[in-house]
Scaffold this motif. Structure first.
Motif, mmCIF file in Angstrom:
data_model
loop_
_atom_site.group_PDB
_atom_site.id
_atom_site.type_symbol
_atom_site.label_atom_id
_atom_site.label_comp_id
_atom_site.label_asym_id
_atom_site.label_seq_id
_atom_site.Cartn_x
_atom_site.Cartn_y
_atom_site.Cartn_z
ATOM 1 N N VAL A 44 0.871 -1.176 0.000
ATOM 2 C CA VAL A 44 0.000 0.000 0.000
ATOM 3 C C VAL A 44 0.906 1.223 0.000
ATOM 4 O O VAL A 44 1.757 1.360 0.883
ATOM 5 C CB VAL A 44 -0.910 0.024 1.247
ATOM 6 N N VAL A 45 0.731 2.100 -0.986
ATOM 7 C CA VAL A 45 1.506 3.332 -1.072
ATOM 8 C C VAL A 45 0.598 4.509 -0.756
ATOM 9 O O VAL A 45 -0.390 4.741 -1.443
ATOM 10 C CB VAL A 45 2.145 3.506 -2.472
ATOM 11 N N ASP A 46 0.943 5.223 0.316
ATOM 12 C CA ASP A 46 0.229 6.437 0.702
ATOM 13 C C ASP A 46 0.996 7.597 0.090
ATOM 14 O O ASP A 46 2.124 7.878 0.477
ATOM 15 C CB ASP A 46 0.176 6.559 2.229
ATOM 16 N N LEU A 47 0.393 8.270 -0.888
ATOM 17 C CA LEU A 47 1.104 9.294 -1.639
ATOM 18 C C LEU A 47 0.822 10.715 -1.159
ATOM 19 O O LEU A 47 1.201 11.687 -1.800
ATOM 20 C CB LEU A 47 0.810 9.151 -3.135
ATOM 21 N N ARG A 48 0.214 10.841 0.016
ATOM 22 C CA ARG A 48 -0.044 12.171 0.566
ATOM 23 C C ARG A 48 1.254 12.819 1.046
ATOM 24 O O ARG A 48 2.318 12.216 1.007
ATOM 25 C CB ARG A 48 -1.028 12.055 1.744
ATOM 26 N N THR A 49 1.158 14.044 1.524
ATOM 27 C CA THR A 49 2.327 14.749 2.049
ATOM 28 C C THR A 49 2.609 14.325 3.490
ATOM 29 O O THR A 49 1.733 13.794 4.175
ATOM 30 C CB THR A 49 2.111 16.277 2.015
ATOM 31 N N ARG A 98 -5.922 11.135 0.471
ATOM 32 C CA ARG A 98 -6.950 11.584 1.407
ATOM 33 C C ARG A 98 -8.338 11.141 0.970
ATOM 34 O O ARG A 98 -9.099 10.591 1.750
ATOM 35 C CB ARG A 98 -6.907 13.107 1.564
ATOM 36 N N SER A 99 -8.680 11.371 -0.313
ATOM 37 C CA SER A 99 -10.056 11.124 -0.766
ATOM 38 C C SER A 99 -10.182 10.183 -1.954
ATOM 39 O O SER A 99 -11.289 9.882 -2.370
ATOM 40 C CB SER A 99 -10.708 12.455 -1.134
ATOM 41 N N GLY A 100 -9.073 9.741 -2.508
ATOM 42 C CA GLY A 100 -9.114 8.876 -3.684
ATOM 43 C C GLY A 100 -8.865 9.613 -4.984
ATOM 44 O O GLY A 100 -8.668 8.983 -6.019
ATOM 45 N N ASN A 101 -8.842 10.953 -4.949
ATOM 46 C CA ASN A 101 -8.637 11.716 -6.185
ATOM 47 C C ASN A 101 -7.189 11.694 -6.655
ATOM 48 O O ASN A 101 -6.917 11.331 -7.805
ATOM 49 C CB ASN A 101 -9.107 13.171 -6.006
ATOM 50 N N ARG A 102 -6.252 12.081 -5.800
ATOM 51 C CA ARG A 102 -4.840 12.085 -6.208
ATOM 52 C C ARG A 102 -4.353 10.674 -6.522
ATOM 53 O O ARG A 102 -3.606 10.472 -7.482
ATOM 54 C CB ARG A 102 -3.956 12.694 -5.114
ATOM 55 N N SER A 103 -4.783 9.700 -5.726
ATOM 56 C CA SER A 103 -4.349 8.329 -5.995
ATOM 57 C C SER A 103 -4.953 7.825 -7.308
ATOM 58 O O SER A 103 -4.331 7.033 -8.017
ATOM 59 C CB SER A 103 -4.680 7.400 -4.828
ATOM 60 N N GLY A 104 -6.137 8.299 -7.662
ATOM 61 C CA GLY A 104 -6.717 7.954 -8.965
ATOM 62 C C GLY A 104 -5.890 8.513 -10.102
ATOM 63 O O GLY A 104 -5.636 7.836 -11.103
ATOM 64 N N VAL A 105 -5.436 9.763 -9.954
ATOM 65 C CA VAL A 105 -4.561 10.380 -10.959
ATOM 66 C C VAL A 105 -3.252 9.606 -11.037
ATOM 67 O O VAL A 105 -2.748 9.310 -12.125
ATOM 68 C CB VAL A 105 -4.306 11.870 -10.615
ATOM 69 N N ALA A 106 -2.694 9.264 -9.878
ATOM 70 C CA ALA A 106 -1.431 8.518 -9.836
ATOM 71 C C ALA A 106 -1.573 7.149 -10.500
ATOM 72 O O ALA A 106 -0.675 6.703 -11.213
ATOM 73 C CB ALA A 106 -0.963 8.360 -8.393
ATOM 74 N N ALA A 107 -2.697 6.489 -10.278
ATOM 75 C CA ALA A 107 -2.937 5.184 -10.905
ATOM 76 C C ALA A 107 -2.943 5.320 -12.424
ATOM 77 O O ALA A 107 -2.346 4.502 -13.130
ATOM 78 C CB ALA A 107 -4.261 4.592 -10.416
ATOM 79 N N LYS A 123 -10.958 4.141 -3.275
ATOM 80 C CA LYS A 123 -11.820 5.199 -3.808
ATOM 81 C C LYS A 123 -12.248 6.241 -2.783
ATOM 82 O O LYS A 123 -12.496 7.379 -3.150
ATOM 83 C CB LYS A 123 -13.025 4.608 -4.526
ATOM 84 N N ALA A 124 -12.319 5.925 -1.512
ATOM 85 C CA ALA A 124 -12.678 6.920 -0.497
ATOM 86 C C ALA A 124 -11.453 7.396 0.278
ATOM 87 O O ALA A 124 -11.574 8.192 1.204
ATOM 88 C CB ALA A 124 -13.723 6.358 0.459
ATOM 89 N N GLY A 125 -10.277 6.901 -0.075
ATOM 90 C CA GLY A 125 -9.031 7.323 0.552
ATOM 91 C C GLY A 125 -8.965 7.024 2.037
ATOM 92 O O GLY A 125 -9.768 6.265 2.591
ATOM 93 N N ILE A 126 -7.983 7.674 2.684
ATOM 94 C CA ILE A 126 -7.799 7.476 4.122
ATOM 95 C C ILE A 126 -8.996 8.035 4.888
ATOM 96 O O ILE A 126 -9.352 7.517 5.954
ATOM 97 C CB ILE A 126 -6.464 8.105 4.616
ATOM 98 N N SER A 127 -9.655 9.064 4.322
ATOM 99 C CA SER A 127 -10.841 9.629 4.988
ATOM 100 C C SER A 127 -11.931 8.581 5.128
ATOM 101 O O SER A 127 -12.547 8.448 6.189
ATOM 102 C CB SER A 127 -11.374 10.833 4.210
#
Length: 154
Positions: A44-49, A98-107, A123-127
């Motif tokens: 699992v890669v958490d790509l947040r700051t 956080r919400s699945g948006n940035r990780s969707g872009v990264a995917a 899809k719902a991220g860590i939130s």
């Protein structure tokens, strides 16, 4: 149409299909599916700051590899090199933000770059993970585990 032209066209179509078929499969997953993938050993890669990791905590065992900085800039090539260290191409990989948006872009970035394994986006991220009552750990606790990546720095 000339025979040579038809063969050239057919070869181009087949080449296009083979490139398309060789691409990664990007799959949107729930927190429940994330738990199952963690049990299977999928990284699992958490790509947040780093600030976001400290604010909410992280999924235990996550690789902490920031993609976008606080200004929204990304060094995709450097990030992809870090991803290769934890999930070589062809292996499954989970991305979370956080919400699945940035990780969707990264995917999608990994897919377009030719990553071969399945890529799972929470899809719902860590939130969503936290909202569903799932556990998180501090960055420090996560780093105590052997082999946990933290890029650029925690």
């Amino acid at each position: 149409m000339h025979t040579k032209t038809r063969y050239t066209l057919a070869a181009a179509v087949l080449l296009g299909l083979s490139v398309t078929l060789a691409r990664a499969e990007v799959v949107e997953i729930s927190s429940e599916q994330l738990k199952a993938l963690i049990k299977q050993g999928t990284p699992v890669v958490d790509l947040r700051t780093a600030g976001e990791w400290r604010e909410t905590g992280v999924v235990k065992g996550s690789q902490l590899i920031t993609l976008f900085d606080e200004q929204g800039r990304a060094d995709a090539a450097a990030w992809a090199r870090q991803i290769d260290k934890v999930a070589p191409a062809g292996k499954p990989l989970v991305l979370i933000c956080r919400s699945g948006n940035r990780s969707g872009v990264a995917a999608q970035m990994l897919d377009k770059a030719g990553y071969k394994g399945p890529i799972y986006n929470v899809k719902a991220g860590i939130s969503g993970w936290i909202r569903e009552g799932e556990a998180v750990v501090s960055v420090q606790e996560n780093l105590k585990q052997a082999g946990i990546a933290c890029f650029p720095a925690c």
